[in-house]
Structure formats: C-alpha cells, structure tokens
Design an enzyme around this catalytic site. Structure first.
Site, PDB file in Angstrom:
ATOM      1  N   GLU A  67       0.833  -1.211   0.000  1.00 37.83           N
ATOM      2  CA  GLU A  67       0.000   0.000   0.000  1.00 37.83           C
ATOM      3  C   GLU A  67       0.865   1.256   0.000  1.00 37.83           C
ATOM      4  O   GLU A  67       2.062   1.207   0.306  1.00 37.83           O
ATOM      5  CB  GLU A  67      -0.945  -0.003   1.195  1.00 37.83           C
ATOM      6  CG  GLU A  67      -0.223  -0.092   2.519  1.00 37.83           C
ATOM      7  CD  GLU A  67      -0.837   0.799   3.566  1.00 37.83           C
ATOM      8  OE1 GLU A  67      -1.168   1.957   3.231  1.00 37.83           O
ATOM      9  OE2 GLU A  67      -0.953   0.353   4.717  1.00 37.83           O
ATOM     10  N   LYS A 114      -3.723  -1.338  14.283  1.00 40.78           N
ATOM     11  CA  LYS A 114      -2.934  -0.332  14.989  1.00 40.78           C
ATOM     12  C   LYS A 114      -3.396  -0.225  16.447  1.00 40.78           C
ATOM     13  O   LYS A 114      -4.584  -0.234  16.741  1.00 40.78           O
ATOM     14  CB  LYS A 114      -3.040   1.003  14.250  1.00 40.78           C
ATOM     15  CG  LYS A 114      -2.142   1.007  12.998  1.00 40.78           C
ATOM     16  CD  LYS A 114      -2.205   2.301  12.240  1.00 40.78           C
ATOM     17  CE  LYS A 114      -3.363   2.325  11.307  1.00 40.78           C
ATOM     18  NZ  LYS A 114      -3.122   1.632  10.050  1.00 40.78           N
TER      19      LYS A 114
END
Ligand code: PSU
Ligand code: MN
Length: 322
Positions: free
Chosen positions: A41, A175
């Site tokens: 990405e 995350k």
C-alpha cells in the site's frame, strides 16, 4: 446461449470509457507466468511515515519482496489512473508530493473521475490489488474500530472492504491506537478469517501482543497458502484472510512507553479536534515524535516482517517454493 436479462446501459455520448487499471509491465508479466507478486500500500508511505525516511522505506520494502523471489506491486492512484506497480519516479512522487490525498475504497471513483492523485489505504489497495488479480498483500497494521467509537462511530473502512474481498493481508494486527478488542469482535462479525502467525495472541502493532487470543495459529507460510486454497475450495462469499504476524519482542516498542505516550496522543487528538482521515496519521506522527522515534522503528520492524512473510506466502501460493 441465453442473453443476460439486464445489459448495462451504453455510456452516454461523449463520455470516455471507464479508465482501467494500469498494471506495470513487470507485474503483468509476473501475473502472466503465475510468479509470486506482493501488493504494497502507499498510504503508509505518503501519510504514515515521516519524510524523507518514507522513500527509503518504500524502496527497501520493494527490495525485500524481490530478495524473497517475488515481484512488488506498490499501488497508488496517479492523475486519475490506478497504478499497480510503480516506477522509481512514481514511487518518489508518492513519497514527496504533499498534495497526495488519502484514498480509501470509496474515494477511488471520484479520484478517477477527477484525475486526482492519492495514496491508497488498506481498503483502497486491497480492492485494486484484487481487481488486478493479486492475492497477497502486506501492510503495517490494519485500520479498525477507534477508541471513542461510541461517540464518533469511527471504524476504518478497511474492515468492511476486507469482508468483501478475496485477498490475503499480512499485518502486525491492527494499529494499537485503536480499540483492539472491539476490532477483533468486528472482524468476527464480518466473517473475516484471522490466523496468528507463530502466535496464539493477536499482535499489537507496535507491541508483540495485544493480549487478546486468536482462534487459529499457523507456523509456516505453506499453511497459509493451504488455507487460501481451502477458501477457494469452499467458494461462495469472497472475504479476506488476515495473517497476523507479530513484531519480534526484541524490536517492539517498550510497552510502558507505548501506553504512556499513546494516552497523551489520544488526549492531544481530542484537544486538536482531529477527525476522519486525519486521525490515524495524527496519532502515528504524535507517537513517533514523543517516543523519540522508537515507535517508528517498531512500526518499520513490523512492516518489514510482514513484507517478508507476504513474499513467502506468495511463493507458496504461486507454487514456486516448496
Ligand atoms: N499501517 C501502518 N501505517 C499506516 C497504515 C497502516 O503501519 O499509516 C494506514 C493504512 O493505509 C490503513 C490506514 O488503511 O492507515 C487506516 O486509516 P484509517 O484509520 O483512516 O482508515
Ligand atoms: Mn477512520
């Protein structure tokens, strides 16, 4: 042959045909000969890492894929064209052009229609990668349910997209700025399979463990490829396969430092009234600054490990390694 009941309406006069994906020569050749390819990405490069280190890392990640015998396909949208595999020049642009937007799946169509440029998040990248025929994707940490979800309803589009897209996504969990338990519950609700790689605990992005269990553990990349084949054998609904690969203990962020600085970061985000797409980059940058760069090193260690593992999985998937 029977005709389909509904045919798509012809495009209105004067409109251009819908732009297709621009797959680089290297990636399309690799796909044609069924060689291993790993999607990467670009949001992490453009919005997740500080400049100029981001460009060094972007190059390093591609090199890591190559060293493992696979072809890297970094994905971004440039001037309205979704690109699967970037040239060195395009990679430099992604790393340096501050006007680059952050594109999730839902932003792709307007970006194409307006000729815009942007880095793609997990949701944008996974979608484009799957459209191009790629099956393995590496990132740092997935987006997920934000703390304060009850008041903000902020849940990353990554989750919903992965529930609808057949792609194996190697990550260090989600995350740790997020509500990890809530995110795991959402992944379960959405029917996204999660495998712990050599761990019985879901990783914690900067931290080796989030303290939460995973239901399935694999020990080898070949086992991941076997699960991918089983997904295809089952058929039916398309969904992703999340491979959760922890950062090594020696390279994790000190947990006490993590907890302390993260609490400060969340309070600072609250005071600054950050919301929407700006939230994640704000928190990551705050952590980097206030841990003296230690969170950045842990983030990079996690991404490197994920990229290496993704290349290995892609090799097993392509059948180029035993
Ligand atoms: N992993 C990282 N750094 C990042 C990201 C992932 O190590 O910056 C990016 C990914 O592109 C992911 C995005 O899709 O953060 C999530 O953003 P949001 O929470 O706004 O959906
Ligand atoms: Mn969000």
């Amino acid at each position: 042959m029977t005709q389909p009941a509904h045919r798509p309406a012809p495009p209105p006069p004067g409109s251009s045909p819908s732009p297709s994906l621009a797959v680089s020569d290297e990636v399309s050749e690799a796909l044609a000969r069924r060689a291993p390819v790993v999607a990467l990405e670009s949001t992490i490069i453009a919005h997740g890492l500080p400049r100029p280190r981001n460009l060094v890392v972007a190059r390093e990640l591609e090199e890591t894929v190559r060293a493992a015998g696979a072809v890297p396909a970094t994905i971004a949208v440039l001037d309205g064209v979704p690109r699967i595999g970037l040239t060195e020049e395009q990679l430099e642009r992604v790393a340096s052009d501050r006007s680059l937007r952050k594109l999730g799946f839902r932003d792709l169509a307007p970006a194409l229609a307006t000729g815009s440029s942007g880095a793609t998040t997990v949701s944008g990248t996974a979608f484009l990668a799957a459209r191009a025929g790629l099956r393995v994707f590496a990132t740092g940490g997935l987006g997920g349910v934000h703390r304060e979800w009850v008041s903000t309803q902020d849940e990353s589009a990554d989750l919903g997209l992965l529930a609808r897209t057949r792609i194996t996504t190697v990550c260090a969990g989600v995350k740790s700025i997020l509500d990890v338990p809530a995110t795991l519950e959402r992944l379960e609700t959405l029917g996204v399979t999660v495998l712990g790689y050599r761990t019985a605990e879901f990783p914690g992005f900067y931290l080796t463990s989030s303290g939460r269990p995973v239901d399935w553990t694999v020990r080898e990349a070949s086992e991941v490829a076997a699960v991918m084949r089983a997904q295809d054998a089952l058929g039916g609904l398309d969904s992703a396969l999340v491979v959760a690969n922890p950062v090594p203990v020696a390279e994790q962020l000190d947990p006490a430092l993590h907890d302390r600085v993260l609490a400060e970061a969340l309070a600072a985000a609250d005071r600054a009234d950050v919301s929407g797409q700006a939230t994640t980059p704000f928190l990551l940058a705050y952590l980097t600054e206030h841990t003296g760069g230690a969170s950045l090193e842990a983030n990079l260690a996690a991404v490197r490990g994920n990229v290496r593992l993704a290349a290995e999985i892609a090799g097993h998937w392509a059948g180029t390694v035993a």
